[in-house]
Design a protein around this motif. Structure first.
Motif, PDB file in Angstrom:
ATOM      1  N   TYR A  20     -32.127   4.551  23.263  1.00  0.00           N
ATOM      2  CA  TYR A  20     -32.123   6.004  23.129  1.00  0.00           C
ATOM      3  C   TYR A  20     -33.067   6.608  24.158  1.00  0.00           C
ATOM      4  O   TYR A  20     -34.224   6.189  24.277  1.00  0.00           O
ATOM      5  CB  TYR A  20     -32.554   6.394  21.718  1.00  0.00           C
ATOM      6  N   GLN A  56     -35.259   9.659  25.207  1.00  0.00           N
ATOM      7  CA  GLN A  56     -35.887  10.808  24.566  1.00  0.00           C
ATOM      8  C   GLN A  56     -35.576  12.111  25.291  1.00  0.00           C
ATOM      9  O   GLN A  56     -35.326  13.149  24.663  1.00  0.00           O
ATOM     10  CB  GLN A  56     -37.409  10.614  24.520  1.00  0.00           C
ATOM     11  N   LYS A 101     -31.706  12.762  25.187  1.00  0.00           N
ATOM     12  CA  LYS A 101     -31.221  12.741  23.810  1.00  0.00           C
ATOM     13  C   LYS A 101     -29.834  12.091  23.718  1.00  0.00           C
ATOM     14  O   LYS A 101     -28.927  12.576  23.046  1.00  0.00           O
ATOM     15  CB  LYS A 101     -31.215  14.148  23.209  1.00  0.00           C
ATOM     16  N   LYS A 102     -29.726  10.984  24.419  1.00  0.00           N
ATOM     17  CA  LYS A 102     -28.496  10.195  24.414  1.00  0.00           C
ATOM     18  C   LYS A 102     -28.844   8.712  24.353  1.00  0.00           C
ATOM     19  O   LYS A 102     -29.952   8.306  24.720  1.00  0.00           O
ATOM     20  CB  LYS A 102     -27.678  10.461  25.679  1.00  0.00           C
ATOM     21  N   VAL A 103     -27.895   7.922  23.904  1.00  0.00           N
ATOM     22  CA  VAL A 103     -28.025   6.468  23.980  1.00  0.00           C
ATOM     23  C   VAL A 103     -27.400   6.029  25.296  1.00  0.00           C
ATOM     24  O   VAL A 103     -26.229   6.310  25.566  1.00  0.00           O
ATOM     25  CB  VAL A 103     -27.326   5.777  22.789  1.00  0.00           C
ATOM     26  N   THR A 124     -29.430  -0.407  19.429  1.00  0.00           N
ATOM     27  CA  THR A 124     -29.111   1.001  19.145  1.00  0.00           C
ATOM     28  C   THR A 124     -27.603   1.185  18.954  1.00  0.00           C
ATOM     29  O   THR A 124     -26.980   2.042  19.572  1.00  0.00           O
ATOM     30  CB  THR A 124     -29.624   1.922  20.270  1.00  0.00           C
ATOM     31  N   THR A 131     -29.877   5.157  13.301  1.00  0.00           N
ATOM     32  CA  THR A 131     -30.186   5.030  14.726  1.00  0.00           C
ATOM     33  C   THR A 131     -30.803   6.349  15.178  1.00  0.00           C
ATOM     34  O   THR A 131     -30.638   7.376  14.514  1.00  0.00           O
ATOM     35  CB  THR A 131     -28.939   4.722  15.570  1.00  0.00           C
ATOM     36  N   PRO A 132     -31.538   6.367  16.290  1.00  0.00           N
ATOM     37  CA  PRO A 132     -32.147   7.637  16.730  1.00  0.00           C
ATOM     38  C   PRO A 132     -31.142   8.773  16.847  1.00  0.00           C
ATOM     39  O   PRO A 132     -31.453   9.919  16.502  1.00  0.00           O
ATOM     40  CB  PRO A 132     -32.756   7.269  18.086  1.00  0.00           C
ATOM     41  N   LEU A 133     -29.942   8.454  17.308  1.00  0.00           N
ATOM     42  CA  LEU A 133     -28.945   9.504  17.502  1.00  0.00           C
ATOM     43  C   LEU A 133     -28.489  10.105  16.175  1.00  0.00           C
ATOM     44  O   LEU A 133     -28.091  11.278  16.118  1.00  0.00           O
ATOM     45  CB  LEU A 133     -27.747   8.940  18.269  1.00  0.00           C
TER      46      LEU A 133
END
Length: 401
Positions: A199, A201, A204-206, A237, A264-266
């Motif tokens: 991810y 930061q 803001k994408k994988v 991710t 996942t962060p997304l």
């Protein structure tokens, strides 16, 4: 970060957690799992992976290898696990989720290799070195098997977390494949790395890491010498929406972990197909000055985001309302998390015995928290299925007697 999406997309789960806790049916210091949502997520992921021809191995460490989680994943159509270590493999195997991939991220200790080869019989076994390949081959031969080995590779500019390093130089992959094929009890099956995706930061994408292109170039080099049936294992991710990227890069295997429970962060910033299916439950122990102290034990927040204002729902009645949210100070990683400290100066006035619900990306296997599988959230009739420790071992609890 994940409490907001949990409140929006699975409020009934939060309410069920508070109700079960207030009725004394689940312990504090517990990761609760919405098994209905896990099954739904696994079914969606399986279908997406099938469209891309990808093998799927489920990672279970983040939720403590919980047996109810394993069975929900199997009901969703995923019948193999990737085990981060031997304890993980044994727990999943005991729950019925067979070992698809072993040895990555953690290599198999020498004297545990015979058990791995005979009892677990993994589809694929990752090795970082000639010595580990020899150990795996020898153990497989003793078990009367030929073990498919994956070689972990690396090259300049690849990314590894500190303490995760290891593997063969990617430039030597042809010689590595020949070396493994020359071992009695083993065959060269393919390549792996970690992380293949991360991810970003800022964007803001994988995005793919350099490691993923390293895998692709190594597979191309093998194809040029006639090795075309090569497995490419590309974890990191992994949610269903990144499978296009993996397939286009030549991956043949994927390993969802947080993707199966929507963390996942997304998932924190976009509504992905997988719904949030895990929360951390605590309880207010006592008040001191302007803080209410809630029990810790599982307050390890996987640091995929910069520091932020951690909040929790604090209530003695089922609710997912923002009005029940308060800020909580979490002990730093250098401290033992005996308690979290809830602010009492705002609108929320905690009292002893209140339920405290967090939404964060956890790693239950490195904590001393319980893991609790809950069924029936989707039908409005939640029931406790399993209460286990982080090794997937059932715990004695009145609800299950």
């Amino acid at each position: 970060m994940f409490l907001d999406v949990l409140r929006r997309r699975n409020p009934a789960f939060i309410e069920a957690a508070i109700r079960l806790h207030q009725e004394g049916r689940v312990p504090a210091n517990a990761y609760l799992l919405d098994l209905d949502a896990v099954e739904e997520n696994a079914r969606h992921f399986r279908a997406a992976a099938d469209r891309h021809g990808l093998k799927v191995f489920a990672m279970t460490k983040q939720v403590g290898r919980n047996s109810g989680f394993c069975r929900a994943v199997m009901r969703g159509g995923i019948d193999r696990s990737v085990a981060v270590d031997m304890a993980c493999a044994v727990a999943c195997d005991r729950a019925g989720l067979k070992t698809g991939h072993l040895g990555h991220l953690v290599q198999v200790p020498r004297h545990e290799a015979p058990m791995a080869a005979s009892r677990l019989a993994p589809d694929f076994w990752t090795v970082f070195s000639r010595e580990k390949a020899q150990e795996a081959a020898h153990a497989a031969k003793l078990a009367g098997r030929t073990q498919s080995l994956l070689a972990r590779i690396h090259t300049e500019n690849d990314t590894f977390y500190r303490g995760h390093e290891g593997g063969f130089p990617a430039e030597d992959i042809a010689d590595v494949a020949a070396m493994i094929d020359g071992l009695d009890g083993a065959r060269f099956a393919g390549l792996t790395t970690f992380p293949a995706l991360l991810y970003d930061q800022e964007k803001k994408k994988v995005l793919p890491t350099h490691n993923l292109s390293t895998l692709a170039r190594a597979a191309e080099a093998l194809a040029k010498i006639g090795r075309t049936d090569v497995e490419v294992n590309a974890p990191g991710t992994t949610s269903s929406i990144v499978l296009d990227t993996l397939a286009e890069a030549g991956a043949t295997q994927c390993e969802p972990g947080n993707g199966l429970h929507g963390t996942t962060p997304l998932h924190a910033i976009e509504d992905l197909p997988e719904r949030p299916a895990v929360l951390y439950l605590s309880e207010v122990s006592h008040l001191h000055q302007q803080r209410a102290y809630c029990f810790g034990g599982g307050l390890y927040i996987d640091p995929v985001f910069p520091d932020y204002d951690v909040q929790a729902i604090v209530s003695d009645t089922p609710t997912a309302s923002a009005r029940a949210m308060a800020s909580v100070e979490i002990p730093p990683p250098s401290a033992i998390d005996y308690y979290g400290m809830i602010d009492t100066t705002g609108a929320v006035k905690p009292k002893a015995g209140d339920s405290v619900v967090f939404g964060f990306r956890g790693q239950a296997f490195v904590t001393r928290a319980y893991t609790v599988g809950i069924s029936g959230v989707s039908s409005g009739d939640p029931k406790v299925v399993t209460i286990e420790n982080p090794f997937g071992v059932a715990q004695d609890w009145p609800e299950l007697r």
